[in-house]
Design a protein around this motif. Structure first.
Motif, short mmCIF file in Angstrom:
data_model
loop_
_atom_site.label_atom_id
_atom_site.label_comp_id
_atom_site.label_asym_id
_atom_site.label_seq_id
_atom_site.Cartn_x
_atom_site.Cartn_y
_atom_site.Cartn_z
N GLU A 22 -9.59 2.22 1.34
CA GLU A 22 -8.98 1.37 0.31
C GLU A 22 -10.09 0.56 -0.35
OE1 GLU A 22 -5.84 -2.28 -0.12
OE2 GLU A 22 -5.45 -0.77 1.40
N ALA A 25 -10.14 -3.29 -0.31
CA ALA A 25 -9.62 -3.81 0.95
C ALA A 25 -10.02 -5.26 1.19
CB ALA A 25 -10.11 -2.94 2.11
N ASP A 57 -13.85 6.73 -4.74
CA ASP A 57 -13.48 5.50 -4.03
C ASP A 57 -14.69 4.62 -3.77
OD1 ASP A 57 -10.79 6.24 -3.88
OD2 ASP A 57 -11.15 7.46 -2.10
N ASP A 165 -2.45 -1.20 4.71
CA ASP A 165 -1.79 -0.23 3.84
C ASP A 165 -0.69 0.55 4.54
OD1 ASP A 165 -3.62 1.04 5.48
OD2 ASP A 165 -3.88 2.70 4.09
N SER A 396 -3.26 7.97 -2.84
CA SER A 396 -3.90 8.03 -4.16
C SER A 396 -3.79 9.42 -4.78
CB SER A 396 -5.38 7.61 -4.04
OG SER A 396 -6.04 7.75 -5.28
#
Length: 466
Positions: A22, A25, A57, A165, A396
């Protein structure tokens, strides 16, 4: 260096894989301080230029860090820069700080682990902060199980997985898409108001009779006669569409009939054009792909509701690679989507020439095999999209596919959370789990868990004993 101003505050040291999992995060820790070691920035830098989805990412994480730290001096970065307020409250004093620490300055003998590995440097940094700030709870956050074990063994008191998450803590809590009442449903409900709508009957049940319902959730009982689907609810009443077990069991799609009530509920959702997203979960061999493909052919060829069928899936390998595959995109995807061609042969096994029938149906239904990698930027109109093996996709990646579905498109996601081939996903972090929980209150979606379907004796034995 970081100073603990409040003993109730914690200091979280982030591992690289958390930011890859993430990218933003560091915004999820509320009033607590977040530490990003220099080694993490170096690993992000090495990953950002790879030709893989994880590189995107890494770039997002780097840009996000730069947005927060771009105006900070070196001294301020060591002291900590206040994180943006994401709680919606006006009190900015409750926000934590983001700290960049040069962990290369710390001696390697702090943790006793060899200093030439990046994981060891990050653990070493966390233990150094633990020794320096004895009144503050220093927590290493990593998705790497082995790293958590090594950190504990090296003397770090607090090590955690990143779970912000995760919508559920246990896969057993995942919504099945239906509720099964003990005994007779009508005896437990009592009187209710009903109305006729076409060939269906709608029942308005007091909401307190059924706990925590959502649209397109199915209701069955032990009498093997009653079956209904939730089509609406408000603060006082729940509206049920009376389907009946007999009606569900007499459905057909491309010659396929349900073997039990679970497949009956799945067929009802798959054949309803008003339901734009259908999620089928369950073990291997329970008929997810067969039902999805049979209903897709029925709606494209017989009912002409949709124009074509698009089939796609993620392509992780469970053994060694077979090497380069020549040909077009569809020819390269054919080995990965053999389950679809196998299912087509099963649907036409009684024909004089099953292979010729399969090829004819693929052309008539305009069945196209597509790679997930090339879905971004597309707009899919008036089609049935079958996303097979979706348990290997992240949230995602699923978002990318769902947002490609335009007007009049139906998306069918199938997956078995017991067979995840991705190195970065678990049943509770899988995109399929995220999809089930996020979309269960969406009026245009339905989830059916086919776990109760009777499979072959061989498949059932293997699932339970291997």
């Amino acid at each position: 260096m970081v100073k603990a101003q409040d003993v109730d505050k914690k200091m979280y040291v982030l591992d690289t894989n958390v930011l890859l999992h993430e990218p933003l995060a560091y915004l999820s820790f509320q009033e607590h301080d977040v530490v990003v070691p220099m080694t993490v920035l170096e690993e992000l830098d090495h990953i950002k230029d790879r030709k893989r989805d994880v590189s995107r990412d890494a770039r997002i994480a780097i840009r996000g860090l730069e947005d927060i730290l771009k105006d900070a001096s070196p001294e301020q970065m060591l002291e900590g820069v206040q994180l943006p307020n994401t709680t919606g409250q006006n009190n900015s004093d409750n926000c934590g700080r983001l700290v960049i620490i040069n962990d290369h300055l710390f001696p390697d003998n702090v943790s006793g682990l060899p200093g030439n590995e990046n994981d060891h440097r990050i653990i070493n940094c966390a233990i150094h902060l633990q020794q320096q700030h004895k009144l503050t709870k220093v927590v290493l956050v990593t998705k790497d199980i082995n790293m958590r074990l090594k950190a504990k063994g090296a003397g770090l008191k607090f090590v955690e997985d990143y779970r912000t998450d995760q919508l559920i803590d246990d896969i057993k809590l995942l919504s099945s898409g239906f509720k099964k009442f003990q005994g007779d449903f009508w005896q437990s409900v009592g009187e209710c108001s009903s109305e006729q709508q076409g060939r269906y009957t709608l029942h308005h049940i007091p909401k307190e009779r059924i706990d925590d319902v959502f649209c397109n959730e199915y209701i069955v009982d032990e009498t093997e006669h009653f079956a209904a689907r939730v089509v609406g609810y408000d603060n006082q009443h729940i509206t049920l569409k009376d389907l009946g077990v007999e009606r569900l069991m007499h459905q057909q799609a491309w010659g396929v009939s349900p073997k039990n009530i679970y497949q009956g509920m799945a067929l009802d959702a798959l054949l309803d054009p008003e339901i734009e997203l259908v999620i089928l979960t369950g073990p291997a061999g329970c008929g997810k792909t067969l039902l999805a493909l049979a209903c897709a052919l029925e709606m494209v060829i017989e009912k002409k509701v949709y124009d074509k069928v698009l089939v796609t899936r993620n392509t992780p390998e469970i053994a060694e690679s077979i090497g380069f595959l020549p040909g077009t995109e569809e020819e390269k995807m054919a080995p990965w989507l053999a389950a679809i061609t196998d299912t087509l042969e099963v649907l036409h096994k009684n024909d004089e020439s099953p292979i010729s029938s399969r090829n004819y149906i693929m052309e008539k239904a305009n069945i196209q095999f597509k790679s997930v990698n090339f879905m971004r930027g597309r707009s899919i109109q008036n089609a049935v999209v079958i996303l097979d093996e979706s348990q290997n996709l992240t949230a995602s990646q699923l978002k990318t596919i769902i947002t490609r579905c335009g007007e009049g498109t139906k998306l069918i996601c199938t997956g078995n959370l017991a067979q995840i081939d991705s190195n970065y996903l678990t049943p509770v972090t899988s995109g399929l789990t995220y999809l089930v929980e996020r979309f269960k209150h969406f009026e245009g979606s339905a989830t059916i868990n086919l776990n109760g379907v009777v499979r072959s004796r061989l498949a059932s034995f293997a699932e339970e004993n291997l």
